[in-house]
Design an enzyme around this catalytic site. Structure first.
Site, PDB file in Angstrom:
ATOM      1  N   GLU A  41       5.620  79.576  36.441  1.00 50.15           N
ATOM      2  CA  GLU A  41       6.343  80.779  36.062  1.00 50.15           C
ATOM      3  C   GLU A  41       6.686  81.517  37.353  1.00 50.15           C
ATOM      4  OE1 GLU A  41       4.326  83.565  33.472  1.00 50.15           O
ATOM      5  OE2 GLU A  41       6.043  84.932  33.587  1.00 50.15           O
ATOM      6  N   ARG A 268      -9.232  73.882  35.937  1.00 45.23           N
ATOM      7  CA  ARG A 268      -8.566  74.599  37.025  1.00 45.23           C
ATOM      8  C   ARG A 268      -9.342  74.429  38.309  1.00 45.23           C
ATOM      9  NH1 ARG A 268      -5.482  78.962  35.190  1.00 45.23           N
ATOM     10  NH2 ARG A 268      -5.543  80.006  37.198  1.00 45.23           N
ATOM     11  N   LYS A 278      -2.445  84.858  39.841  1.00 45.06           N
ATOM     12  CA  LYS A 278      -1.286  85.542  40.418  1.00 45.06           C
ATOM     13  C   LYS A 278      -1.367  87.044  40.212  1.00 45.06           C
ATOM     14  CE  LYS A 278       1.562  82.400  38.733  1.00 45.06           C
ATOM     15  NZ  LYS A 278       2.788  81.815  38.192  1.00 45.06           N
TER      16      LYS A 278
HETATM   17  P1  ATP Z   1      -2.100  82.289  37.302  1.00 40.23           P
HETATM   18  O1  ATP Z   1      -3.301  82.317  36.438  1.00 40.23           O
HETATM   19  O2  ATP Z   1      -2.384  82.248  38.755  1.00 40.23           O
HETATM   20  O3  ATP Z   1      -1.063  83.307  36.936  1.00 40.23           O
HETATM   21  P2  ATP Z   1      -0.662  80.413  35.801  1.00 40.23           P
HETATM   22  O4  ATP Z   1      -1.355  79.276  35.169  1.00 40.23           O
HETATM   23  O5  ATP Z   1      -0.237  81.518  34.933  1.00 40.23           O
HETATM   24  O6  ATP Z   1      -1.497  80.865  37.028  1.00 40.23           O
HETATM   25  P3  ATP Z   1       1.803  79.087  36.149  1.00 40.23           P
HETATM   26  O7  ATP Z   1       2.907  79.384  37.066  1.00 40.23           O
HETATM   27  O8  ATP Z   1       2.016  79.251  34.698  1.00 40.23           O
HETATM   28  O9  ATP Z   1       0.598  79.957  36.600  1.00 40.23           O
HETATM   29  O10 ATP Z   1       1.192  77.653  36.446  1.00 40.23           O
HETATM   30  C1  ATP Z   1       1.949  76.492  36.619  1.00 40.23           C
HETATM   31  C2  ATP Z   1       1.052  75.301  36.447  1.00 40.23           C
HETATM   32  O11 ATP Z   1      -0.011  75.345  37.392  1.00 40.23           O
HETATM   33  C3  ATP Z   1       0.404  75.288  35.079  1.00 40.23           C
HETATM   34  O12 ATP Z   1       0.541  73.981  34.556  1.00 40.23           O
HETATM   35  C4  ATP Z   1      -1.023  75.629  35.325  1.00 40.23           C
HETATM   36  O13 ATP Z   1      -1.860  74.989  34.396  1.00 40.23           O
HETATM   37  C5  ATP Z   1      -1.243  75.126  36.747  1.00 40.23           C
HETATM   38  N1  ATP Z   1      -2.292  75.899  37.415  1.00 40.23           N
HETATM   39  C6  ATP Z   1      -2.344  77.238  37.566  1.00 40.23           C
HETATM   40  N2  ATP Z   1      -3.480  77.617  38.175  1.00 40.23           N
HETATM   41  C7  ATP Z   1      -4.177  76.482  38.439  1.00 40.23           C
HETATM   42  C8  ATP Z   1      -5.433  76.199  39.053  1.00 40.23           C
HETATM   43  N3  ATP Z   1      -6.214  77.166  39.530  1.00 40.23           N
HETATM   44  N4  ATP Z   1      -5.819  74.909  39.141  1.00 40.23           N
HETATM   45  C9  ATP Z   1      -5.038  73.926  38.692  1.00 40.23           C
HETATM   46  N5  ATP Z   1      -3.841  74.112  38.104  1.00 40.23           N
HETATM   47  C10 ATP Z   1      -3.402  75.373  37.964  1.00 40.23           C
HETATM   48 MG    MG Z   2       1.069  80.886  33.246  1.00 40.79          MG
END
Ligand code: ATP
Ligand code: MG
Length: 574
Positions: A41, A268, A278
């Site tokens: 995102e 994660r 984020k």
């Molecule tokens: P955040 O919690 O930092 O906002 P998010 O999951 O909302 O992260 P996205 O941009 O939606 O952020 O994530 C894109 C991809 O990265 C998703 O498939 C998510 O599962 C993966 N991802 C995000 N954080 C991690 C992490 N700490 N370890 C592994 N994969 C991750």
């Molecule tokens: Mg997300």
């Protein structure tokens, strides 16, 4: 990228996701094809956790001769922007992942998604609901109590189609109506209790679709259908989406999409002494605790890059930590070990004095001498460089002690030490200011000791130095953990993660002296400053491409990592 996830010997790692894919291929599921995607995102920069997901998705696609899409999940326009889109593309490419012509946006599918929503309405599987957000929460029930049906749940297909079209046309205010899937208000899985699939957001400008839409699809609805539209075979995500999988499957089954991607969840990446969310990273920036997304203390890919981390080190890190389903927190030492191994192989050696103390070699002639020194002790291909030597030098303050502790091998009054790549010197006189601070040492050198052992005596210590007249002055930034607590956002002490910030995470040394060859460095160039660690010239030292001038005249070097895992020692002492 071929070594994305490979062990050093080149063999494929095995993990549960690969086992699933192997089985699918054996069964000729999806015609044996493997199509993955990385779906960020664009509401912030990517962090190290995303790197794990990127390398996993692109790595699988490559190993199974499939492909991996880069798809921006852009359904939340007021938090997203084009700066983030561009930063994410830059980071994914920097990691060595190539999406070719497969760059997509969920917003590319807004028309298709709207059609899907109308199909759900026609199948009596979706309805327009006028409950307020608060009322909807009440109706939803709890983990132990079933929810209640919305009074709007039994609107007719015609009424729903009409209202939905008018929502799209902008007739209703934000929050007054939503479209909900009609599933089961008594489901033990709260995600299935008639989740919202569309909401009204009037007057926001979307970075891709502009003002075209005032109706935006929700993440769960968008995500699975975008996967299906792209023909994704394996939709890999993190464990928090496990409970959403039944909903993901419900949308695909109810809409009878031609492709039904399989969602697979993995744990994660969590890293000690930092946060990978984020929202929290945004907060750190907005509250001024760090300088921006690429602050070298940030666990963002941009921050790590500016700090001097390499794609190879991050790939090796992801290989070492592997892919599992169990929650864990990785020690910072694992990440640092990877960058140390990489930089040890690839960075030339230099001498740099971080806390300068002047040394005058009283018996050295006025003329300079120039030495040649190897750029890498184990690798001749790095060649040699010239290092000027003169009467006035700088050494590091830590390499002289008036009252030495036991086993101190460096310079002491009346004692001898070897200057690396040069002569043995003896400290004859300690010059102090009126407050008693040591300001200068007067030493004498032994002309017979260049490249040779001194006769008749042992000199144990070897220290680094630079010639005062030739040295370039630079700023050096030393970094420490951003948070003192290993799990700042899960410290179980009732404190906020912000309370665990390490006030000493950045130490700036403004008057350091570097050997002159470092004056030619370009931003991103990496060196081992002997005995001090690995350093990289900061991106702000980029010369302007029109004038050729640097915005800052002074070089700024960031310490990427120390030479040894000093942190582990400190942890033990505690
Ligand atoms: P955040 O919690 O930092 O906002 P998010 O999951 O909302 O992260 P996205 O941009 O939606 O952020 O994530 C894109 C991809 O990265 C998703 O498939 C998510 O599962 C993966 N991802 C995000 N954080 C991690 C992490 N700490 N370890 C592994 N994969 C991750
Ligand atoms: Mg997300």
């Amino acid at each position: 990228m071929s070594d994305t996830e490979h062990s050093e010997s080149g063999s494929r790692p095995s993990n549960f996701i690969r086992n699933i894919i192997d089985e699918d291929i054996r069964n000729n599921k999806n015609g044996g094809r493997v199509v993955t995607r990385f779906p960020p995102e664009p509401n912030g920069y990517l962090h190290i956790g995303h790197a794990k997901s990127i390398l996993l998705n692109f790595g699988l696609a490559e190993d199974y001769n499939g492909h991996c899409n880069l798809r921006f999940d852009d359904t939340n326009p007021h938090k997203e922007n084009i700066e983030f889109v561009e930063a994410i593309k830059k980071d994914v490419a920097w990691l060595g992942c190539d999406w070719g012509d497969r760059l997509f946006f969920s917003s590319d599918y807004f028309d298709a998604l709207y059609e899907f929503a109308m199909q759900l309405i026609k199948k009596k599987k979706a309805y327009v609901c006028d409950l307020s957000a608060e009322a909807m929460r009440e109706y939803r029930g709890t983990l132990t109590e079933a929810g209640k049906d919305s009074p709007f749940r039994n609107r007719t297909v015609e009424e729903n189609l009409d209202l939905f079209a008018r929502m799209k046309a902008g007739e209703f205010e934000d929050g007054t109506k939503v479209l909900r899937a009609k599933i089961d208000m008594a489901s033990p899985n709260i995600n299935l209790r008639d989740p919202t699939i569309y909401r009204i957001r009037r007057g926001v400008i979307h970075h891709q679709t502009g003002a075209e839409w005032c109706l935006y699809p929700m993440y769960d609805f968008t995500h699975c259908l975008s996967d299906a539209l792209e023909g994704i075979t394996h939709s890999i995500c993190t464990l928090e989406f496990e409970d959403h999988r039944p909903l993901y499957d419900w949308f695909l089954d109810t809409l009878e999409t031609s492709c039904h991607p399989q969602q697979i969840e993995f744990s994660r990446l969590n890293l000690e002494h930092t946060v990978t969310s984020k929202r929290k990273l945004t907060e750190l920036i907005e509250s001024g605790h760090v300088a921006g997304w690429d602050d070298p203390r940030m666990p963002t890919i941009a921050g790590l890059r500016r700090r001097g981390y390499t794609p190879a080190a991050l790939r090796e890190f992801c290989r070492r930590i592997g892919v599992t389903k169990s929650d864990n927190v990785i020690e910072m030492g694992v990440l640092e070990g990877c960058i140390r191994d990489d930089l040890n192989k690839h960075s030339p050696r230099r001498m740099a004095v971080l806390n300068p103390l002047k040394v005058v070699i009283t018996n050295f002639p006025e003329d300079d001498e120039v030495f040649e020194a190897a750029n890498h002790p184990q690798d001749e291909t790095f060649g040699v460089r010239k290092i000027p030597f003169s009467r006035e030098l700088y050494i590091d303050r830590a390499d002289f002690e008036e009252v030495p502790p036991k086993k101190y091998k460096r310079l002491i009054p009346g004692g001898e030490v070897r200057l690396r790549n040069a002569y043995v010197i003896r400290c004859d006189e300690v010059v102090k200011d009126s407050d008693g601070n040591v300001v200068e040492l007067h030493c004498s050198y032994d002309a017979d000791t260049r490249g040779k052992k001194p006769e008749g005596r042992k000199v144990k210590g070897v220290i680094h130095w630079v010639s005062a007249r030739h040295a370039i002055e630079a700023e050096v930034r030393l970094y420490d953990r951003l948070f003192n607590h290993p799990t700042p956002d899960n410290s179980k002490d009732g404190l906020s993660y912000l309370d665990h910030l390490n006030p000493g995470s950045l130490r700036t040394l403004t008057r350091c002296y570097l050997e002159p060859s470092l004056g030619d460095a370009s931003p991103g160039d990496q060196f081992q400053f002997e005995r001090e660690g690995y350093f990289s010239l900061d991106s702000s030292c980029q010369p302007d491409h029109q004038t050729g001038e640097r915005a800052r005249s002074k070089s700024i070097f960031n310490r990427t990592v120390t030479l040894r895992d000093t942190w582990a020692k400190i942890e033990k002492k505690r």
